[in-house]
Design a protein around this motif. Structure first.
Motif, PDB file in Angstrom:
ATOM      1  N   ALA A   1       0.838  -1.197   0.000  1.00  0.00           N
ATOM      2  CA  ALA A   1       0.000   0.000   0.000  1.00  0.00           C
ATOM      3  C   ALA A   1       0.872   1.245   0.000  1.00  0.00           C
ATOM      4  O   ALA A   1       2.026   1.228   0.409  1.00  0.00           O
ATOM      5  N   SER A   2       0.314   2.385  -0.444  1.00  0.00           N
ATOM      6  CA  SER A   2       1.123   3.569  -0.698  1.00  0.00           C
ATOM      7  C   SER A   2       1.509   4.325   0.556  1.00  0.00           C
ATOM      8  O   SER A   2       2.445   5.094   0.546  1.00  0.00           O
ATOM      9  N   SER A   3       0.811   4.170   1.655  1.00  0.00           N
ATOM     10  CA  SER A   3       1.144   4.903   2.866  1.00  0.00           C
ATOM     11  C   SER A   3       0.711   4.107   4.078  1.00  0.00           C
ATOM     12  O   SER A   3      -0.084   3.171   3.980  1.00  0.00           O
ATOM     13  N   LEU A   4       1.259   4.510   5.218  1.00  0.00           N
ATOM     14  CA  LEU A   4       0.902   3.839   6.461  1.00  0.00           C
ATOM     15  C   LEU A   4      -0.595   3.926   6.713  1.00  0.00           C
ATOM     16  O   LEU A   4      -1.234   2.939   7.091  1.00  0.00           O
ATOM     17  N   LEU A   5      -1.175   5.092   6.491  1.00  0.00           N
ATOM     18  CA  LEU A   5      -2.599   5.266   6.754  1.00  0.00           C
ATOM     19  C   LEU A   5      -3.445   4.421   5.805  1.00  0.00           C
ATOM     20  O   LEU A   5      -4.467   3.859   6.213  1.00  0.00           O
ATOM     21  N   ASP A   6      -3.021   4.319   4.555  1.00  0.00           N
ATOM     22  CA  ASP A   6      -3.736   3.454   3.612  1.00  0.00           C
ATOM     23  C   ASP A   6      -3.744   2.015   4.104  1.00  0.00           C
ATOM     24  O   ASP A   6      -4.760   1.317   4.026  1.00  0.00           O
ATOM     25  N   ARG A   7      -2.609   1.558   4.615  1.00  0.00           N
ATOM     26  CA  ARG A   7      -2.513   0.174   5.075  1.00  0.00           C
ATOM     27  C   ARG A   7      -3.359  -0.050   6.323  1.00  0.00           C
ATOM     28  O   ARG A   7      -3.948  -1.113   6.491  1.00  0.00           O
ATOM     29  N   VAL A   8      -3.404   0.964   7.198  1.00  0.00           N
ATOM     30  CA  VAL A   8      -4.251   0.846   8.388  1.00  0.00           C
ATOM     31  C   VAL A   8      -5.716   0.735   7.976  1.00  0.00           C
ATOM     32  O   VAL A   8      -6.470  -0.077   8.524  1.00  0.00           O
ATOM     33  N   LYS A   9      -6.127   1.544   6.999  1.00  0.00           N
ATOM     34  CA  LYS A   9      -7.512   1.489   6.531  1.00  0.00           C
ATOM     35  C   LYS A   9      -7.846   0.138   5.921  1.00  0.00           C
ATOM     36  O   LYS A   9      -9.006  -0.291   5.938  1.00  0.00           O
ATOM     37  N   LEU A  10      -6.827  -0.536   5.388  1.00  0.00           N
ATOM     38  CA  LEU A  10      -7.022  -1.873   4.826  1.00  0.00           C
ATOM     39  C   LEU A  10      -6.914  -2.962   5.895  1.00  0.00           C
ATOM     40  O   LEU A  10      -6.894  -4.144   5.569  1.00  0.00           O
ATOM     41  N   ARG A  11      -6.847  -2.542   7.168  1.00  0.00           N
ATOM     42  CA  ARG A  11      -6.789  -3.462   8.311  1.00  0.00           C
ATOM     43  C   ARG A  11      -5.512  -4.302   8.310  1.00  0.00           C
ATOM     44  O   ARG A  11      -5.527  -5.470   8.701  1.00  0.00           O
ATOM     45  N   ASP A  12      -4.418  -3.690   7.873  1.00  0.00           N
ATOM     46  CA  ASP A  12      -3.115  -4.337   7.933  1.00  0.00           C
ATOM     47  C   ASP A  12      -2.631  -4.298   9.387  1.00  0.00           C
ATOM     48  O   ASP A  12      -2.399  -3.228   9.945  1.00  0.00           O
ATOM     49  N   GLY A  13      -2.488  -5.465  10.009  1.00  0.00           N
ATOM     50  CA  GLY A  13      -2.120  -5.520  11.419  1.00  0.00           C
ATOM     51  C   GLY A  13      -0.763  -4.924  11.709  1.00  0.00           C
ATOM     52  O   GLY A  13      -0.577  -4.243  12.726  1.00  0.00           O
ATOM     53  N   HIS A  14       0.221  -5.159  10.840  1.00  0.00           N
ATOM     54  CA  HIS A  14       1.554  -4.592  11.050  1.00  0.00           C
ATOM     55  C   HIS A  14       1.511  -3.066  10.968  1.00  0.00           C
ATOM     56  O   HIS A  14       2.171  -2.374  11.747  1.00  0.00           O
ATOM     57  N   ALA A  15       0.741  -2.542  10.022  1.00  0.00           N
ATOM     58  CA  ALA A  15       0.629  -1.089   9.890  1.00  0.00           C
ATOM     59  C   ALA A  15      -0.046  -0.489  11.122  1.00  0.00           C
ATOM     60  O   ALA A  15       0.335   0.585  11.595  1.00  0.00           O
ATOM     61  N   TRP A  16      -1.058  -1.179  11.646  1.00  0.00           N
ATOM     62  CA  TRP A  16      -1.743  -0.691  12.843  1.00  0.00           C
ATOM     63  C   TRP A  16      -0.781  -0.625  14.027  1.00  0.00           C
ATOM     64  O   TRP A  16      -0.739   0.374  14.756  1.00  0.00           O
ATOM     65  N   LEU A  17       0.018  -1.667  14.229  1.00  0.00           N
ATOM     66  CA  LEU A  17       0.976  -1.660  15.330  1.00  0.00           C
ATOM     67  C   LEU A  17       2.008  -0.554  15.148  1.00  0.00           C
ATOM     68  O   LEU A  17       2.434   0.081  16.115  1.00  0.00           O
ATOM     69  N   ARG A  18       2.400  -0.307  13.905  1.00  0.00           N
ATOM     70  CA  ARG A  18       3.355   0.775  13.639  1.00  0.00           C
ATOM     71  C   ARG A  18       2.732   2.130  13.977  1.00  0.00           C
ATOM     72  O   ARG A  18       3.381   3.002  14.563  1.00  0.00           O
ATOM     73  N   LEU A  19       1.467   2.306  13.610  1.00  0.00           N
ATOM     74  CA  LEU A  19       0.776   3.567  13.911  1.00  0.00           C
ATOM     75  C   LEU A  19       0.697   3.785  15.418  1.00  0.00           C
ATOM     76  O   LEU A  19       0.948   4.891  15.917  1.00  0.00           O
ATOM     77  N   VAL A  20       0.355   2.732  16.154  1.00  0.00           N
ATOM     78  CA  VAL A  20       0.274   2.834  17.613  1.00  0.00           C
ATOM     79  C   VAL A  20       1.648   3.129  18.200  1.00  0.00           C
ATOM     80  O   VAL A  20       1.787   3.935  19.124  1.00  0.00           O
ATOM     81  N   HIS A  21       2.673   2.490  17.654  1.00  0.00           N
ATOM     82  CA  HIS A  21       4.029   2.690  18.163  1.00  0.00           C
ATOM     83  C   HIS A  21       4.467   4.144  18.012  1.00  0.00           C
ATOM     84  O   HIS A  21       5.107   4.708  18.906  1.00  0.00           O
ATOM     85  N   VAL A  22       4.111   4.757  16.881  1.00  0.00           N
ATOM     86  CA  VAL A  22       4.553   6.127  16.616  1.00  0.00           C
ATOM     87  C   VAL A  22       3.646   7.152  17.294  1.00  0.00           C
ATOM     88  O   VAL A  22       4.122   8.108  17.908  1.00  0.00           O
ATOM     89  N   TYR A  23       2.323   6.951  17.200  1.00  0.00           N
ATOM     90  CA  TYR A  23       1.392   7.967  17.678  1.00  0.00           C
ATOM     91  C   TYR A  23       0.879   7.718  19.093  1.00  0.00           C
ATOM     92  O   TYR A  23       0.376   8.644  19.729  1.00  0.00           O
TER      93      TYR A  23
END
Length: 206
Positions: free
Chosen positions: A16-38
């Motif tokens: 996916a093109s961005s972290l937020l795009d991947r989170v919207k697609l319910r990508d678990g790794h992207a979600w954990l990365r978002l939580v880790h940063v934000y």
């Protein structure tokens, strides 16, 4: 999950093109990365507005519960719409809920006293930052989270080579000798970490 305790550093790639795009697609790794940063930023907002550590962690948990349910609703309809601003609004709303609940639960404090406490909430949680350095402080928190994310995603010698050469400004030959690496390997390690920083910063939602 307690957001002040960052023990996970997900690094799996995605197409996916961005972290937020991947989170919207319910990508678990992207979600954990978002939580880790934000997550630490949300926790910092809560502590800045007067919450004790345990309460701040609880409110942060509530914020991310809302976030996972509402992430598809985030839109950039206006140029000034940003993910950080949207996240700040969710946090502000949850903080208001927390203070209202606290006001209702104070023993023997009803009527006009409780109303006064509720009336203080807008001052505790201003709609816009009251100091010009708030944005800089928020960015510092995010930057530190990205540094930690990158540091834990590479091997220790790679990070040491980058830090000694890129941050401390030490000669490549000296670093290579100290770490038992070739100068070429030191250069490679440095640029590998720089590339990881660019990837992480480029993927962060505005």
């Amino acid at each position: 999950m307690r957001y002040r305790d960052r023990t996970q550093s997900p690094t799996s790639p995605s197409t996916a093109s961005s972290l937020l795009d991947r989170v919207k697609l319910r990508d678990g790794h992207a979600w954990l990365r978002l939580v880790h940063v934000y997550g630490p930023l949300v926790y910092w907002w809560c502590r800045r507005d007067g919450l004790q550590p345990d309460d701040a962690a609880d409110v942060a948990q509530e914020v991310f519960t809302v976030l996972v349910a509402k992430i598809s609703d985030f839109r950039r309809d206006r140029q000034e719409d940003t993910f950080r601003g949207w996240l700040r609004t969710i946090t502000r709303n949850k903080l208001r809920d927390h203070f209202r609940l606290a006001a209702r639960s104070v023993p023997g404090q009803g009527g006009s006293d409780a109303n006064r406490l509720l009336a203080q909430i807008p001052q505790v949680l201003p709609q816009t930052p009251s100091h010009s350095d708030i944005d800089a402080a928020e960015q510092y928190v995010l930057d530190q989270n990205v540094v930690e994310l990158v540091r834990t995603s590479v091997e220790l010698p790679t990070w040491q080579a980058f830090w000694m050469v890129g941050v401390q400004g030490r000669p490549v030959a000296d670093v290579a000798d100290e770490l038992g690496m070739t100068p070429a390997a030191v250069y490679k390690a440095k640029y590998r970490v720089i590339r990881r920083f660019r990837q992480e910063l480029g993927n962060l939602p505005d």
